[in-house]
Design a protein around this motif. Sequence first.
Motif, PDB file in Angstrom:
ATOM      1  N   SER A 147      -6.595  -3.141  -9.199  1.00 64.32           N
ATOM      2  CA  SER A 147      -6.419  -1.701  -9.298  1.00 64.32           C
ATOM      3  C   SER A 147      -5.038  -1.292  -8.797  1.00 64.32           C
ATOM      4  CB  SER A 147      -7.490  -1.004  -8.450  1.00 64.32           C
ATOM      5  OG  SER A 147      -7.240   0.381  -8.389  1.00 64.32           O
ATOM      6  N   ALA A 148      -4.515  -0.224  -9.374  1.00 64.25           N
ATOM      7  CA  ALA A 148      -3.232   0.325  -8.928  1.00 64.25           C
ATOM      8  C   ALA A 148      -3.449   1.559  -8.056  1.00 64.25           C
ATOM      9  CB  ALA A 148      -2.371   0.680 -10.131  1.00 64.25           C
TER      10      ALA A 148
ATOM     11  N   GLU B 228       1.967   2.903 -11.261  1.00 57.42           N
ATOM     12  CA  GLU B 228       0.926   3.423 -12.147  1.00 57.42           C
ATOM     13  C   GLU B 228       0.245   2.225 -12.810  1.00 57.42           C
ATOM     14  OE1 GLU B 228      -0.073   6.609 -12.503  1.00 57.42           O
ATOM     15  OE2 GLU B 228       1.324   6.954 -10.835  1.00 57.42           O
ATOM     16  N   PRO B 229      -1.007   2.390 -13.291  1.00 54.83           N
ATOM     17  CA  PRO B 229      -1.712   1.252 -13.918  1.00 54.83           C
ATOM     18  C   PRO B 229      -0.945   0.602 -15.069  1.00 54.83           C
ATOM     19  CG  PRO B 229      -3.238   3.038 -13.513  1.00 54.83           C
ATOM     20  CD  PRO B 229      -1.871   3.566 -13.179  1.00 54.83           C
ATOM     21  N   SER B 230      -0.298   1.391 -15.918  1.00 56.86           N
ATOM     22  CA  SER B 230       0.433   0.801 -17.048  1.00 56.86           C
ATOM     23  C   SER B 230       1.629  -0.026 -16.565  1.00 56.86           C
ATOM     24  CB  SER B 230       0.897   1.887 -18.013  1.00 56.86           C
ATOM     25  OG  SER B 230       1.734   2.806 -17.342  1.00 56.86           O
ATOM     26  N   GLU B 231       2.281   0.417 -15.497  1.00 48.19           N
ATOM     27  CA  GLU B 231       3.406  -0.340 -14.942  1.00 48.19           C
ATOM     28  C   GLU B 231       2.930  -1.657 -14.324  1.00 48.19           C
ATOM     29  OE1 GLU B 231       6.486   3.062 -13.432  1.00 48.19           O
ATOM     30  OE2 GLU B 231       4.599   2.866 -12.320  1.00 48.19           O
ATOM     31  N   LEU B 232       1.790  -1.592 -13.617  1.00 48.40           N
ATOM     32  CA  LEU B 232       1.229  -2.811 -13.030  1.00 48.40           C
ATOM     33  C   LEU B 232       0.813  -3.787 -14.125  1.00 48.40           C
ATOM     34  CD1 LEU B 232       0.397  -4.372 -10.497  1.00 48.40           C
ATOM     35  CD2 LEU B 232      -1.802  -3.177 -10.585  1.00 48.40           C
ATOM     36  N   TYR B 233       0.225  -3.259 -15.186  1.00 47.32           N
ATOM     37  CA  TYR B 233      -0.166  -4.085 -16.325  1.00 47.32           C
ATOM     38  C   TYR B 233       1.061  -4.801 -16.906  1.00 47.32           C
ATOM     39  CZ  TYR B 233      -1.420  -5.185 -21.150  1.00 47.32           C
ATOM     40  OH  TYR B 233      -1.606  -5.822 -22.344  1.00 47.32           O
ATOM     41  N   GLN B 234       2.144  -4.063 -17.131  1.00 47.62           N
ATOM     42  CA  GLN B 234       3.367  -4.653 -17.679  1.00 47.62           C
ATOM     43  C   GLN B 234       3.928  -5.738 -16.752  1.00 47.62           C
ATOM     44  OE1 GLN B 234       4.555  -4.359 -20.668  1.00 47.62           O
ATOM     45  NE2 GLN B 234       2.963  -2.880 -21.193  1.00 47.62           N
ATOM     46  N   LEU B 235       3.827  -5.511 -15.446  1.00 48.42           N
ATOM     47  CA  LEU B 235       4.298  -6.493 -14.479  1.00 48.42           C
ATOM     48  C   LEU B 235       3.471  -7.776 -14.554  1.00 48.42           C
ATOM     49  CD1 LEU B 235       6.490  -6.682 -12.325  1.00 48.42           C
ATOM     50  CD2 LEU B 235       4.833  -5.814 -10.680  1.00 48.42           C
ATOM     51  N   PHE B 236       2.138  -7.640 -14.629  1.00 46.40           N
ATOM     52  CA  PHE B 236       1.267  -8.814 -14.763  1.00 46.40           C
ATOM     53  C   PHE B 236       1.618  -9.570 -16.050  1.00 46.40           C
ATOM     54  CE2 PHE B 236      -1.544  -7.455 -11.385  1.00 46.40           C
ATOM     55  CZ  PHE B 236      -2.229  -8.609 -11.021  1.00 46.40           C
TER      56      PHE B 236
ATOM     57  N   ARG C 106       0.838  -1.195   0.000  1.00 49.27           N
ATOM     58  CA  ARG C 106       0.000   0.000   0.000  1.00 49.27           C
ATOM     59  C   ARG C 106       0.880   1.255   0.000  1.00 49.27           C
ATOM     60  NH1 ARG C 106      -5.106   0.333   1.485  1.00 49.27           N
ATOM     61  NH2 ARG C 106      -5.035  -1.636   2.587  1.00 49.27           N
ATOM     62  N   ASN C 107       0.502   2.212  -0.836  1.00 50.22           N
ATOM     63  CA  ASN C 107       1.142   3.517  -0.852  1.00 50.22           C
ATOM     64  C   ASN C 107       0.324   4.416   0.082  1.00 50.22           C
ATOM     65  OD1 ASN C 107       1.769   6.216  -1.427  1.00 50.22           O
ATOM     66  ND2 ASN C 107       2.361   5.722  -3.521  1.00 50.22           N
ATOM     67  N   ARG C 108       0.871   4.737   1.224  1.00 49.94           N
ATOM     68  CA  ARG C 108       0.150   5.513   2.243  1.00 49.94           C
ATOM     69  C   ARG C 108      -0.313   6.870   1.715  1.00 49.94           C
ATOM     70  NH1 ARG C 108      -1.325   2.542   6.144  1.00 49.94           N
ATOM     71  NH2 ARG C 108       0.189   1.419   7.360  1.00 49.94           N
ATOM     72  N   ARG C 109       0.510   7.508   0.887  1.00 49.43           N
ATOM     73  CA  ARG C 109       0.154   8.833   0.370  1.00 49.43           C
ATOM     74  C   ARG C 109      -1.088   8.750  -0.520  1.00 49.43           C
ATOM     75  NH1 ARG C 109       0.792  11.075  -4.208  1.00 49.43           N
ATOM     76  NH2 ARG C 109       2.274   9.549  -4.985  1.00 49.43           N
ATOM     77  N   LYS C 110      -1.117   7.778  -1.433  1.00 52.25           N
ATOM     78  CA  LYS C 110      -2.281   7.606  -2.307  1.00 52.25           C
ATOM     79  C   LYS C 110      -3.527   7.275  -1.498  1.00 52.25           C
ATOM     80  CE  LYS C 110      -0.700   5.960  -6.818  1.00 52.25           C
ATOM     81  NZ  LYS C 110      -0.681   4.771  -7.692  1.00 52.25           N
ATOM     82  N   THR C 111      -3.379   6.369  -0.536  1.00 53.20           N
ATOM     83  CA  THR C 111      -4.518   5.958   0.276  1.00 53.20           C
ATOM     84  C   THR C 111      -5.044   7.126   1.100  1.00 53.20           C
ATOM     85  OG1 THR C 111      -3.631   3.720   0.379  1.00 53.20           O
ATOM     86  CG2 THR C 111      -5.309   4.294   2.009  1.00 53.20           C
ATOM     87  N   THR C 112      -4.151   7.889   1.690  1.00 55.62           N
ATOM     88  CA  THR C 112      -4.552   9.044   2.487  1.00 55.62           C
ATOM     89  C   THR C 112      -5.272  10.064   1.615  1.00 55.62           C
ATOM     90  OG1 THR C 112      -2.672   8.699   3.957  1.00 55.62           O
ATOM     91  CG2 THR C 112      -3.711  10.856   4.032  1.00 55.62           C
ATOM     92  N   GLN C 113      -4.767  10.279   0.411  1.00 52.44           N
ATOM     93  CA  GLN C 113      -5.405  11.220  -0.507  1.00 52.44           C
ATOM     94  C   GLN C 113      -6.831  10.762  -0.845  1.00 52.44           C
ATOM     95  OE1 GLN C 113      -3.352  11.616  -4.245  1.00 52.44           O
ATOM     96  NE2 GLN C 113      -4.403  13.495  -4.767  1.00 52.44           N
ATOM     97  N   LEU C 114      -7.009   9.479  -1.118  1.00 48.04           N
ATOM     98  CA  LEU C 114      -8.342   8.955  -1.413  1.00 48.04           C
ATOM     99  C   LEU C 114      -9.280   9.110  -0.212  1.00 48.04           C
ATOM    100  CD1 LEU C 114      -7.480   5.682  -3.358  1.00 48.04           C
ATOM    101  CD2 LEU C 114      -8.579   7.709  -4.279  1.00 48.04           C
ATOM    102  N   LEU C 115      -8.760   8.862   0.994  1.00 49.20           N
ATOM    103  CA  LEU C 115      -9.583   8.982   2.191  1.00 49.20           C
ATOM    104  C   LEU C 115      -9.939  10.436   2.484  1.00 49.20           C
ATOM    105  CD1 LEU C 115      -7.896   6.307   4.477  1.00 49.20           C
ATOM    106  CD2 LEU C 115     -10.088   6.146   3.293  1.00 49.20           C
ATOM    107  N   VAL C 116      -9.048  11.367   2.220  1.00 45.30           N
ATOM    108  CA  VAL C 116      -9.347  12.792   2.415  1.00 45.30           C
ATOM    109  C   VAL C 116     -10.441  13.235   1.445  1.00 45.30           C
ATOM    110  CG1 VAL C 116      -8.394  15.121   2.108  1.00 45.30           C
ATOM    111  CG2 VAL C 116      -7.124  13.423   3.426  1.00 45.30           C
ATOM    112  N   ILE C 117     -10.354  12.788   0.202  1.00 42.62           N
ATOM    113  CA  ILE C 117     -11.390  13.123  -0.782  1.00 42.62           C
ATOM    114  C   ILE C 117     -12.741  12.550  -0.335  1.00 42.62           C
ATOM    115  CG2 ILE C 117     -12.176  12.683  -3.146  1.00 42.62           C
ATOM    116  CD1 ILE C 117      -9.180  12.860  -3.965  1.00 42.62           C
TER     117      ILE C 117
ATOM    118  N   ASP D 293     -11.307   4.666 -12.430  1.00 50.17           N
ATOM    119  CA  ASP D 293     -10.055   3.961 -12.182  1.00 50.17           C
ATOM    120  C   ASP D 293      -9.664   3.162 -13.422  1.00 50.17           C
ATOM    121  OD1 ASP D 293      -7.864   2.976 -10.827  1.00 50.17           O
ATOM    122  OD2 ASP D 293      -8.999   1.764  -9.410  1.00 50.17           O
ATOM    123  N   THR D 294      -8.382   2.949 -13.585  1.00 46.64           N
ATOM    124  CA  THR D 294      -7.888   2.082 -14.651  1.00 46.64           C
ATOM    125  C   THR D 294      -7.566   0.733 -14.023  1.00 46.64           C
ATOM    126  OG1 THR D 294      -6.977   3.987 -15.805  1.00 46.64           O
ATOM    127  CG2 THR D 294      -6.169   1.825 -16.464  1.00 46.64           C
TER     128      THR D 294
END
Length: 173
Positions: A150-151, A157-165, A8-19, A112-113
């Motif tokens: 989901s990324a 980023e979604p494209s990086e996760l896609y490439q990894l899969f 988990r990326n804490r910054r992304k998660t915190t941003q989503l929770l603030v929104i 979301d992508t």
Amino acid sequence: MNETNLYRNRRKTTQLLVIAGAICLLLLLILFYSIGLFDGIFKAKPTVFSAGALLVLLILLIVNLLSLRDKSAQIVLNERYFLGKTTPLAKAFGQGEWQDVKFIDLQKVGGDTMIIVTLENPGKYKDRLPSLLWKMAYQESAQELNIMYSASTIDLEPSELYQLFVSYWKRQK
């Protein structure tokens, strides 16, 4: 064995929770206005809508706040299987095997992508999903099961996760 663990990326998660919290506050103001707190006039339809939406969003916000305590990997990829907790469907599905993967796609779904992993042999996985999630994931006409990842809460980023899969999947071909 080669394995990738994505946390988990804490910054992304915190941003989503603030929104989500800001939207809750907006819905609360609409609710107060609708019940007549400011002008003394009760408005039934906005009251019902704002109260319902606020209740659902608050439940989701609390569940996500509680999930912050989970320090385990959100997505695990290795040479034999893949596992994810980034969507309710992926979390309920659990571990999938690369040998059953037919196709991997990157699609925009709502705001979301998503990485969509299409599986053959859906009968093998039928008992893992509750009936509502099974109906969402199973395409009867093609006899395929689509699991979404989901990324939005991890460091990629979604494209990086896609490439990894795709890179792990191609190792099995």
